[in-house]
Design a protein around this motif. Structure first.
Motif, PDB file in Angstrom:
ATOM      1  N   MET A   1       0.840  -1.192   0.000  1.00  0.00           N
ATOM      2  CA  MET A   1       0.000   0.000   0.000  1.00  0.00           C
ATOM      3  C   MET A   1       0.881   1.250   0.000  1.00  0.00           C
ATOM      4  SD  MET A   1      -3.178  -0.921  -0.043  1.00  0.00           S
ATOM      5  CE  MET A   1      -4.033   0.522   0.579  1.00  0.00           C
ATOM      6  N   ASP A   2       0.540   2.228  -0.851  1.00  0.00           N
ATOM      7  CA  ASP A   2       1.331   3.445  -0.901  1.00  0.00           C
ATOM      8  C   ASP A   2       0.661   4.590  -0.151  1.00  0.00           C
ATOM      9  OD1 ASP A   2      -0.762   4.234  -2.495  1.00  0.00           O
ATOM     10  OD2 ASP A   2       0.425   4.609  -4.280  1.00  0.00           O
ATOM     11  N   TYR A   3      -0.370   4.282   0.637  1.00  0.00           N
ATOM     12  CA  TYR A   3      -1.076   5.304   1.395  1.00  0.00           C
ATOM     13  C   TYR A   3      -0.246   5.765   2.587  1.00  0.00           C
ATOM     14  CZ  TYR A   3      -4.394   7.275   4.759  1.00  0.00           C
ATOM     15  OH  TYR A   3      -5.015   8.075   5.688  1.00  0.00           O
ATOM     16  N   VAL A   4      -0.134   7.074   2.758  1.00  0.00           N
ATOM     17  CA  VAL A   4       0.581   7.664   3.883  1.00  0.00           C
ATOM     18  C   VAL A   4      -0.451   8.249   4.838  1.00  0.00           C
ATOM     19  CG1 VAL A   4       2.250   9.404   4.609  1.00  0.00           C
ATOM     20  CG2 VAL A   4       2.565   8.202   2.430  1.00  0.00           C
ATOM     21  N   LYS A   5      -0.373   7.876   6.100  1.00  0.00           N
ATOM     22  CA  LYS A   5      -1.346   8.343   7.084  1.00  0.00           C
ATOM     23  C   LYS A   5      -1.146   9.828   7.400  1.00  0.00           C
ATOM     24  CE  LYS A   5      -2.006   3.801   9.194  1.00  0.00           C
ATOM     25  NZ  LYS A   5      -1.947   2.985  10.444  1.00  0.00           N
ATOM     26  N   PRO A   6      -2.167  10.469   7.996  1.00  0.00           N
ATOM     27  CA  PRO A   6      -2.087  11.914   8.255  1.00  0.00           C
ATOM     28  C   PRO A   6      -0.845  12.371   9.003  1.00  0.00           C
ATOM     29  CG  PRO A   6      -4.329  11.170   8.564  1.00  0.00           C
ATOM     30  CD  PRO A   6      -3.511   9.934   8.314  1.00  0.00           C
ATOM     31  N   LEU A   7      -0.360  11.591   9.976  1.00  0.00           N
ATOM     32  CA  LEU A   7       0.845  11.999  10.688  1.00  0.00           C
ATOM     33  C   LEU A   7       2.032  12.098   9.736  1.00  0.00           C
ATOM     34  CD1 LEU A   7       0.643   9.975  14.027  1.00  0.00           C
ATOM     35  CD2 LEU A   7      -0.255  12.242  13.488  1.00  0.00           C
ATOM     36  N   GLY A   8       2.120  11.159   8.793  1.00  0.00           N
ATOM     37  CA  GLY A   8       3.183  11.203   7.799  1.00  0.00           C
ATOM     38  C   GLY A   8       3.005  12.363   6.835  1.00  0.00           C
ATOM     39  N   VAL A   9       1.752  12.679   6.519  1.00  0.00           N
ATOM     40  CA  VAL A   9       1.465  13.825   5.650  1.00  0.00           C
ATOM     41  C   VAL A   9       1.970  15.107   6.297  1.00  0.00           C
ATOM     42  CG1 VAL A   9      -0.380  15.255   4.684  1.00  0.00           C
ATOM     43  CG2 VAL A   9      -0.502  12.762   4.498  1.00  0.00           C
ATOM     44  N   VAL A  10       1.710  15.277   7.581  1.00  0.00           N
ATOM     45  CA  VAL A  10       2.157  16.481   8.282  1.00  0.00           C
ATOM     46  C   VAL A  10       3.681  16.557   8.311  1.00  0.00           C
ATOM     47  CG1 VAL A  10       2.186  17.671  10.503  1.00  0.00           C
ATOM     48  CG2 VAL A  10       0.066  16.659   9.663  1.00  0.00           C
ATOM     49  N   GLU A  11       4.342  15.438   8.518  1.00  0.00           N
ATOM     50  CA  GLU A  11       5.808  15.438   8.510  1.00  0.00           C
ATOM     51  C   GLU A  11       6.344  15.853   7.136  1.00  0.00           C
ATOM     52  OE1 GLU A  11       7.131  11.637   9.897  1.00  0.00           O
ATOM     53  OE2 GLU A  11       6.913  12.208  12.007  1.00  0.00           O
ATOM     54  N   SER A  12       5.688  15.401   6.079  1.00  0.00           N
ATOM     55  CA  SER A  12       6.101  15.797   4.728  1.00  0.00           C
ATOM     56  C   SER A  12       5.834  17.280   4.494  1.00  0.00           C
ATOM     57  CB  SER A  12       5.361  14.964   3.682  1.00  0.00           C
ATOM     58  OG  SER A  12       5.759  13.616   3.731  1.00  0.00           O
ATOM     59  N   MET A  13       4.704  17.773   4.998  1.00  0.00           N
ATOM     60  CA  MET A  13       4.408  19.204   4.886  1.00  0.00           C
ATOM     61  C   MET A  13       5.516  20.034   5.522  1.00  0.00           C
ATOM     62  SD  MET A  13       0.348  19.171   5.874  1.00  0.00           S
ATOM     63  CE  MET A  13       0.299  20.953   6.180  1.00  0.00           C
ATOM     64  N   LEU A  14       5.951  19.623   6.700  1.00  0.00           N
ATOM     65  CA  LEU A  14       6.987  20.359   7.415  1.00  0.00           C
ATOM     66  C   LEU A  14       8.335  20.257   6.696  1.00  0.00           C
ATOM     67  CD1 LEU A  14       6.040  19.327  11.057  1.00  0.00           C
ATOM     68  CD2 LEU A  14       5.670  21.545   9.971  1.00  0.00           C
ATOM     69  N   ALA A  15       8.648  19.069   6.215  1.00  0.00           N
ATOM     70  CA  ALA A  15       9.924  18.882   5.516  1.00  0.00           C
ATOM     71  C   ALA A  15       9.978  19.711   4.235  1.00  0.00           C
ATOM     72  CB  ALA A  15      10.122  17.403   5.197  1.00  0.00           C
ATOM     73  N   TYR A  16       8.909  19.683   3.447  1.00  0.00           N
ATOM     74  CA  TYR A  16       8.888  20.449   2.199  1.00  0.00           C
ATOM     75  C   TYR A  16       8.868  21.943   2.479  1.00  0.00           C
ATOM     76  CZ  TYR A  16       8.547  16.805  -1.337  1.00  0.00           C
ATOM     77  OH  TYR A  16       8.832  15.782  -2.184  1.00  0.00           O
ATOM     78  N   GLY A  17       8.120  22.356   3.515  1.00  0.00           N
ATOM     79  CA  GLY A  17       8.118  23.765   3.874  1.00  0.00           C
ATOM     80  C   GLY A  17       9.498  24.243   4.269  1.00  0.00           C
ATOM     81  N   THR A  18      10.236  23.418   5.008  1.00  0.00           N
ATOM     82  CA  THR A  18      11.590  23.750   5.422  1.00  0.00           C
ATOM     83  C   THR A  18      12.520  23.884   4.220  1.00  0.00           C
ATOM     84  OG1 THR A  18      11.323  22.621   7.549  1.00  0.00           O
ATOM     85  CG2 THR A  18      13.573  22.960   6.773  1.00  0.00           C
ATOM     86  N   VAL A  19      12.421  22.937   3.302  1.00  0.00           N
ATOM     87  CA  VAL A  19      13.261  22.996   2.098  1.00  0.00           C
ATOM     88  C   VAL A  19      12.925  24.234   1.264  1.00  0.00           C
ATOM     89  CG1 VAL A  19      13.785  21.852  -0.090  1.00  0.00           C
ATOM     90  CG2 VAL A  19      13.645  20.515   2.017  1.00  0.00           C
ATOM     91  N   LYS A  20      11.643  24.524   1.096  1.00  0.00           N
ATOM     92  CA  LYS A  20      11.231  25.687   0.310  1.00  0.00           C
ATOM     93  C   LYS A  20      11.797  26.984   0.889  1.00  0.00           C
ATOM     94  CE  LYS A  20       6.863  23.948  -1.626  1.00  0.00           C
ATOM     95  NZ  LYS A  20       7.063  24.400  -3.021  1.00  0.00           N
ATOM     96  N   LEU A  21      11.871  27.069   2.211  1.00  0.00           N
ATOM     97  CA  LEU A  21      12.388  28.273   2.847  1.00  0.00           C
ATOM     98  C   LEU A  21      13.870  28.486   2.569  1.00  0.00           C
ATOM     99  CD1 LEU A  21      10.535  28.095   6.269  1.00  0.00           C
ATOM    100  CD2 LEU A  21      10.451  30.005   4.655  1.00  0.00           C
ATOM    101  N   ASN A  22      14.571  27.454   2.135  1.00  0.00           N
ATOM    102  CA  ASN A  22      16.004  27.543   1.884  1.00  0.00           C
ATOM    103  C   ASN A  22      16.366  27.604   0.404  1.00  0.00           C
ATOM    104  OD1 ASN A  22      17.559  27.205   4.607  1.00  0.00           O
ATOM    105  ND2 ASN A  22      15.861  25.774   4.723  1.00  0.00           N
ATOM    106  N   VAL A  23      15.379  27.649  -0.472  1.00  0.00           N
ATOM    107  CA  VAL A  23      15.656  27.763  -1.904  1.00  0.00           C
ATOM    108  C   VAL A  23      16.087  29.198  -2.219  1.00  0.00           C
ATOM    109  CG1 VAL A  23      14.684  27.599  -4.233  1.00  0.00           C
ATOM    110  CG2 VAL A  23      14.011  25.944  -2.475  1.00  0.00           C
ATOM    111  N   PRO A  24      17.211  29.408  -2.907  1.00  0.00           N
ATOM    112  CA  PRO A  24      17.676  30.758  -3.239  1.00  0.00           C
ATOM    113  C   PRO A  24      16.676  31.499  -4.128  1.00  0.00           C
ATOM    114  CG  PRO A  24      19.419  29.138  -3.563  1.00  0.00           C
ATOM    115  CD  PRO A  24      18.146  28.367  -3.353  1.00  0.00           C
ATOM    116  N   PRO A  25      16.651  32.829  -4.027  1.00  0.00           N
ATOM    117  CA  PRO A  25      15.679  33.617  -4.797  1.00  0.00           C
ATOM    118  C   PRO A  25      15.669  33.336  -6.297  1.00  0.00           C
ATOM    119  CG  PRO A  25      16.705  34.997  -3.141  1.00  0.00           C
ATOM    120  CD  PRO A  25      17.421  33.682  -3.101  1.00  0.00           C
ATOM    121  N   ARG A  26      16.854  33.173  -6.907  1.00  0.00           N
ATOM    122  CA  ARG A  26      16.876  32.973  -8.365  1.00  0.00           C
ATOM    123  C   ARG A  26      16.144  31.688  -8.754  1.00  0.00           C
ATOM    124  NH1 ARG A  26      21.837  31.551  -6.417  1.00  0.00           N
ATOM    125  NH2 ARG A  26      22.770  29.569  -7.076  1.00  0.00           N
ATOM    126  N   HIS A  27      16.233  30.670  -7.911  1.00  0.00           N
ATOM    127  CA  HIS A  27      15.543  29.420  -8.215  1.00  0.00           C
ATOM    128  C   HIS A  27      14.054  29.514  -7.882  1.00  0.00           C
ATOM    129  CE1 HIS A  27      19.063  27.253  -9.456  1.00  0.00           C
ATOM    130  NE2 HIS A  27      19.700  27.584  -8.345  1.00  0.00           N
TER     131      HIS A  27
END
Length: 289
Positions: A1-27
């Motif tokens: 099964m490739d379903y990710v439960k809500p707790l995992g969804v929130v962890e991914s939200m936080l991880a992606y949000g963190t990465v997005k905050l570190n992307v340089p302006p030109r990118h």
């Protein structure tokens, strides 16, 4: 099964949000331009299908592929960032300030605007034979849409502003939900279906999306719509962007984060605080920019 439960969804939200905050302006700008163009292409395709079939729902069923491309290829959409970045900021416990978030949003917004309007120019040139021919039916529909998204609201004054703002809130409740729902699957097919459903819900009901309107209104103006630049921004772009912010941040991002993150046991607190340099790459993102 490739379903990710809500707790995992929130962890991914936080991880992606963190990465997005570190992307340089030109990118942020480059990725924002790509996302704006993808949504513009999807919109022109959806309107063409609706005009040719006489059924708006046909276009609504096709449009989500543009958003899916933008999400799955790791580009930057301001409406998705409205949901993810505030959650990462709250999780950082003061390490991420509002100035940093606003700067990120500003670069992404600029990129979305440049990509959308560039495609609007190219599309208008194509369907008018470089303005040497008549405007085809799809162009007439885009003209009508541009005028409805500005002049109609202006004619109703404050009631028009409240309406366009509310339609923008409802829109990004759905669009940001599509972005977040994609984290609920680890497969390409699962992510595609997760994105498709909420996107159809927004597009089919004529809600207001800031990036889509960055294409629709400029292309309508290029084709001859009776819309001025001040009317575009006052009666649509500004209130729609603010409404999208409220819908994405409050109704999707923080709502899901607050209800699920607070229920997580200490052992699951796996997302690191925001650092000067991003954490290891997260599904398509790379810290080596």
């Amino acid at each position: 099964m490739d379903y990710v439960k809500p707790l995992g969804v929130v962890e991914s939200m936080l991880a992606y949000g963190t990465v997005k905050l570190n992307v340089p302006p030109r990118h942020l700008v480059i990725r924002g331009m790509l996302a704006g163009a993808y949504l513009g292409i999807a919109t022109s395709m959806a309107v063409t299908a609706a005009v040719e079939t006489g059924l708006w729902i046909v276009g609504s069923l096709l449009f989500p592929f543009g958003l899916a491309l933008a999400v799955l290829l790791g580009t930057e959409i301001i409406t998705g960032s409205f949901a993810l970045l505030p959650c990462a900021a709250v999780e950082s416990k003061g390490q991420v300030g509002m100035r940093r978030i606003l700067a990120n949003w500003g670069w992404v917004f600029l990129g979305n605007l440049l990509g959308s309007t560039l495609y609007a120019l190219l599309f208008a040139l194509c369907i008018t034979t470089a303005w040497d021919g008549t405007v085809p039916p799809v162009g007439a529909k885009l003209i009508a849409m541009a005028e409805a998204k500005t002049n109609y609201y202006a004619a109703h004054g404050s009631a028009g502003l409240l309406t366009v703002f509310t339609k923008a809130v409802l829109c990004n409740w759905m669009v940001s939900l599509a972005v977040v729902a994609a984290f609920a699957s680890t497969s390409f097919t699962g992510k595609l279906f997760a994105i498709w459903g909420p996107t159809v819900l927004f597009f089919s009901q004529g809600f207001e999306h800031a990036v889509v309107n960055m294409f629709v209104i400029p292309v309508g103006m290029l084709l001859g719509a009776n819309v001025t630049a001040p009317a575009w921004w006052l009666w649509n772009q500004i209130p729609v962007t603010l409404g999208n912010l409220v819908g994405g941040m409050l109704f999707t991002g923080l709502a899901i984060y607050l209800t699920h993150r607070t229920a997580m046991p200490a052992a699951s607190q796996a997302v690191p605080a925001v650092q000067p340099h991003p954490a290891p790459a997260q599904q398509g993102y790379s810290p080596s920019f």
